[in-house]
Motif scaffolding. Structure first.
Motif, PDB file in Angstrom:
ATOM      1  N   UNK A   1       0.938  -1.479  -0.238  1.00 28.01           N
ATOM      2  CA  UNK A   1       0.118  -0.053   0.033  1.00 28.01           C
ATOM      3  C   UNK A   1       0.933   1.147   0.239  1.00 28.01           C
ATOM      4  N   UNK A   2       0.122   2.459   0.130  1.00 31.13           N
ATOM      5  CA  UNK A   2       0.976   3.648   0.332  1.00 31.13           C
ATOM      6  C   UNK A   2       0.847   4.256   1.501  1.00 31.13           C
ATOM      7  N   UNK A   3       2.163   4.623   2.044  1.00 30.70           N
ATOM      8  CA  UNK A   3       2.448   5.089   3.312  1.00 30.70           C
ATOM      9  C   UNK A   3       2.859   6.540   3.150  1.00 30.70           C
ATOM     10  N   UNK A   4       2.183   7.553   3.924  1.00 33.12           N
ATOM     11  CA  UNK A   4       2.749   8.958   3.909  1.00 33.12           C
ATOM     12  C   UNK A   4       3.056   9.287   5.335  1.00 33.12           C
ATOM     13  N   UNK A   5       4.251  10.132   5.151  1.00 38.34           N
ATOM     14  CA  UNK A   5       4.887  10.555   6.338  1.00 38.34           C
ATOM     15  C   UNK A   5       4.970  11.927   6.379  1.00 38.34           C
ATOM     16  N   UNK A   6       4.509  12.714   7.217  1.00 36.88           N
ATOM     17  CA  UNK A   6       4.620  14.343   7.368  1.00 36.88           C
ATOM     18  C   UNK A   6       5.478  14.659   8.355  1.00 36.88           C
ATOM     19  N   UNK A   7       5.958  15.764   8.184  1.00 39.39           N
ATOM     20  CA  UNK A   7       7.015  16.350   9.045  1.00 39.39           C
ATOM     21  C   UNK A   7       6.998  18.151   8.746  1.00 39.39           C
ATOM     22  N   UNK A   8       7.705  18.927   9.812  1.00 42.68           N
ATOM     23  CA  UNK A   8       7.676  20.207   9.665  1.00 42.68           C
ATOM     24  C   UNK A   8       6.695  20.945  10.443  1.00 42.68           C
ATOM     25  N   UNK A 109      -7.787   7.207  -1.678  1.00 39.80           N
ATOM     26  CA  UNK A 109      -7.285   8.144  -1.129  1.00 39.80           C
ATOM     27  C   UNK A 109      -6.530   7.485   0.251  1.00 39.80           C
ATOM     28  N   UNK A 110      -5.236   8.136   0.511  1.00 39.01           N
ATOM     29  CA  UNK A 110      -4.293   7.463   1.711  1.00 39.01           C
ATOM     30  C   UNK A 110      -4.158   8.814   2.376  1.00 39.01           C
ATOM     31  N   UNK A 111      -3.771   8.516   3.776  1.00 33.90           N
ATOM     32  CA  UNK A 111      -3.662   9.650   4.693  1.00 33.90           C
ATOM     33  C   UNK A 111      -2.367   9.341   5.418  1.00 33.90           C
ATOM     34  N   UNK A 112      -1.799  10.664   5.713  1.00 34.20           N
ATOM     35  CA  UNK A 112      -0.701  10.548   6.682  1.00 34.20           C
ATOM     36  C   UNK A 112      -1.163  10.641   8.044  1.00 34.20           C
ATOM     37  N   UNK A 113      -0.168  10.548   9.062  1.00 36.17           N
ATOM     38  CA  UNK A 113      -0.538  10.524  10.547  1.00 36.17           C
ATOM     39  C   UNK A 113      -0.812  11.807  10.909  1.00 36.17           C
ATOM     40  N   UNK A 114      -0.447  13.056  10.470  1.00 38.11           N
ATOM     41  CA  UNK A 114      -1.205  14.032  10.824  1.00 38.11           C
ATOM     42  C   UNK A 114       0.101  15.178  11.541  1.00 38.11           C
ATOM     43  N   UNK A 115       0.263  16.249  11.193  1.00 38.00           N
ATOM     44  CA  UNK A 115       1.203  17.061  11.839  1.00 38.00           C
ATOM     45  C   UNK A 115       0.769  18.416  12.498  1.00 38.00           C
ATOM     46  N   UNK A 116       1.150  18.231  13.792  1.00 34.16           N
ATOM     47  CA  UNK A 116       0.795  19.695  14.425  1.00 34.16           C
ATOM     48  C   UNK A 116       1.235  20.907  14.319  1.00 34.16           C
TER      49      UNK A 116
END
Length: 121
Positions: A1-8, A109-116
């Protein structure tokens, strides 16, 4: 599948800037749109910004002129440059990708874990 990793994400004062990044990896056949959502009062979430493969962009009215979305297709990465941040921009920002994992899988649709993102007044 697709993994999304957010940062910043992080904490910034009103008027400050942050740059979010979100990289997609995994079994990717093709990615159409990528972008960012955040929760909104009275809604499950609102689209902050999105960008297609042809660099066509879409922004929420509340961020037009302050946020800029861009994309590096070679890296399957989307960026959100956020300038002139306001306290009302405080939220968890979720990146997404509209993608296929194989030629016959269909689009999902694929989603990342969220970035605060927190903007102090």
């Amino acid at each position: 599948q697709v993994q999304l990793v957010g940062s910043g994400g992080g904490l910034v004062q009103t008027g400050g800037s942050l740059r979010l990044s979100c990289a997609a990896s995994g079994s990717i056949f093709s990615i159409d749109r990528m972008g960012w959502y955040r929760p909104a009062p009275g809604k499950q979430r609102e689209l902050v910004a999105s960008i297609g493969t042809t660099v066509r962009t879409n922004y929420a009215d509340s961020v037009k002129g302050r946020f800029t979305i861009s994309r590096d297709n070679a890296k399957n990465t989307v960026y959100l440059q956020m300038n002139s941040l306001l306290p009302e921009d405080t939220a968890v920002y979720y990146c997404y990708a509209y993608a296929m994992v194989s030629y016959n899988s269909g689009w999902n649709d694929y989603w990342g874990q969220g970035t605060q993102v927190t903007v102090s007044s």
